[in-house]
Write a protein that holds these residues in place. Sequence first.
Motif, short mmCIF file in Angstrom:
data_model
loop_
_atom_site.label_atom_id
_atom_site.label_comp_id
_atom_site.label_asym_id
_atom_site.label_seq_id
_atom_site.Cartn_x
_atom_site.Cartn_y
_atom_site.Cartn_z
N ASP A 59 36.43 -13.67 -1.02
CA ASP A 59 35.99 -14.26 -2.28
C ASP A 59 35.98 -15.78 -2.12
N PRO A 60 34.84 -16.43 -2.37
CA PRO A 60 34.76 -17.88 -2.18
C PRO A 60 35.11 -18.69 -3.42
N GLU A 61 35.39 -18.02 -4.53
CA GLU A 61 35.50 -18.70 -5.82
C GLU A 61 36.93 -19.08 -6.18
N VAL A 62 37.03 -19.97 -7.16
CA VAL A 62 38.31 -20.34 -7.75
C VAL A 62 38.35 -19.83 -9.19
N PHE A 63 39.54 -19.75 -9.74
CA PHE A 63 39.68 -19.31 -11.12
C PHE A 63 39.26 -20.42 -12.08
N PHE A 104 37.64 -16.83 2.87
CA PHE A 104 37.29 -17.76 1.80
C PHE A 104 35.79 -18.04 1.71
N ASP A 105 35.02 -17.62 2.71
CA ASP A 105 33.56 -17.81 2.64
C ASP A 105 32.88 -16.69 1.88
N GLY A 106 33.65 -15.71 1.39
CA GLY A 106 33.03 -14.54 0.81
C GLY A 106 32.51 -13.64 1.92
N VAL A 107 31.67 -12.67 1.57
CA VAL A 107 31.08 -11.78 2.57
C VAL A 107 29.75 -12.36 3.03
N ILE A 108 29.66 -12.66 4.31
CA ILE A 108 28.46 -13.23 4.90
C ILE A 108 28.20 -12.51 6.22
N PRO A 109 26.97 -12.57 6.74
CA PRO A 109 26.68 -11.87 8.00
C PRO A 109 27.61 -12.28 9.14
N GLU A 110 28.05 -13.54 9.15
CA GLU A 110 28.88 -14.03 10.24
C GLU A 110 30.30 -13.45 10.23
N ASN A 111 30.77 -12.96 9.09
CA ASN A 111 32.16 -12.47 9.06
C ASN A 111 32.28 -11.00 8.66
N ILE A 112 31.15 -10.32 8.43
CA ILE A 112 31.22 -8.95 7.92
C ILE A 112 31.99 -8.03 8.84
N ALA A 113 31.84 -8.18 10.17
CA ALA A 113 32.55 -7.31 11.10
C ALA A 113 34.06 -7.53 11.03
N ASP A 114 34.49 -8.80 10.98
CA ASP A 114 35.92 -9.10 10.88
C ASP A 114 36.48 -8.66 9.53
N PHE A 115 35.70 -8.88 8.48
CA PHE A 115 36.15 -8.53 7.14
C PHE A 115 36.43 -7.03 7.03
N MET A 116 35.60 -6.21 7.60
CA MET A 116 35.75 -4.76 7.45
C MET A 116 36.42 -4.09 8.65
N GLN A 117 36.90 -4.89 9.60
CA GLN A 117 37.56 -4.31 10.78
C GLN A 117 38.76 -3.47 10.38
N GLY A 118 38.79 -2.23 10.83
CA GLY A 118 39.91 -1.33 10.58
C GLY A 118 39.98 -0.77 9.18
N ALA A 119 39.00 -1.05 8.32
CA ALA A 119 39.06 -0.59 6.93
C ALA A 119 38.82 0.91 6.83
N LYS A 130 23.69 -10.35 -6.88
CA LYS A 130 23.43 -10.67 -5.48
C LYS A 130 23.41 -9.38 -4.66
N PRO A 131 22.37 -8.58 -4.82
CA PRO A 131 22.33 -7.28 -4.14
C PRO A 131 22.26 -7.39 -2.62
N GLU A 132 21.91 -8.57 -2.11
CA GLU A 132 21.89 -8.73 -0.66
C GLU A 132 23.30 -8.63 -0.08
N ILE A 133 24.32 -9.05 -0.86
CA ILE A 133 25.70 -8.93 -0.38
C ILE A 133 26.11 -7.46 -0.38
N GLY A 134 25.78 -6.75 -1.47
CA GLY A 134 26.08 -5.32 -1.52
C GLY A 134 25.40 -4.56 -0.41
N SER A 135 24.18 -4.96 -0.07
CA SER A 135 23.44 -4.28 1.01
C SER A 135 24.10 -4.55 2.36
N LEU A 136 24.56 -5.79 2.57
CA LEU A 136 25.26 -6.14 3.81
C LEU A 136 26.52 -5.30 3.96
#
Length: 313
Positions: A59-63, A104-119, A130-136
């Motif tokens: 998640d890249p956002e702040v409260f 902190f960058d949110g879900v992007i093509p550059e980190n999707i593999a690390d983000f979901m590793q072992g999930a 932003k359906p492109e994120i959901g599609s990724l």
Amino acid sequence: MMRLGTEAPQFSRNYGFWSEDEQRALVESRVAIAGVGGDGFQLGVKLARMGVASFSVADPEVFELENVNRVEGASTATLGRRKAEVFRERVLDINPDAEVRIFFDGVIPENIADFMQGASLVLDESELTKPEIGSLIARRARMQGIPDLLVMNVGFAAQVTSFAPASPWTFERFMGFDAEMPLDEIADAGVDLARCLPYIPPYTDLRSLRAVAGEDGHEPASLPSISIGVDAASAIGSAQAFLHLTAGVANHRRSPIWAPRIAYTDAYRLRTRIVRAGRAPHVLGLLVAAARQKLNLNPLGSYTVADITRRRS
């Protein structure tokens, strides 16, 4: 990382409703959560209380002040702080031995593999607009062979479905895109609410939906959201997550809700139903809400373009 054992007192009250083997499955799971505003934050905290000890959170956002009405982690003490960081603190407060990896960058093509590793499961709580994120996320879930759980709140209600790795009913199909469509084209196409919101509460003030759609040349307003709907989303979403994470344990459990089926629960109407994805239920819901509004039966929500503009001035 040390993990709590199934004999830990933190889990003792769970065993009236699930087994030690199911508890072990929860403890040994990793859940990836894309977005910890509203539904995502509440869902993740519930899973931590249920025993899940490993998370990846993007998640890249702040409260901000507008989050306080519905997000458990939003308060005067956390304004301006990163949502993912606050989420990690909350989980570690529940279970100091938990592991929470943050992106902190949110879900992007550059980190999707690390983000979901072992999930074992991914919760897609990215922005609906932003359906492109959901599609990724969905494409990576299919590659890893894990369920992709989608939960959304709408008014006093919430809806839930999941996308199976090998099913022809993909997230992209659900949103009206081709499964191989490039992400930039999906981003340009935008979101079609008629496809992804099959349940329209009949008490809806349709002026709010017109504001969200961007009427009369105005910029589309954010989707309105209240804490009751977020609570409903976290309840039905965490129940579905439980079914996914314990699927390998034989215990006579029902199957999760898989697309194209969608389950919704409406706390206002005290009603739960399962419907099929597509335009038909959405259009029917709009027609019912429109008829009720014409008869002056629906409460008004103060979310017209004029209302929004006045409050910002």
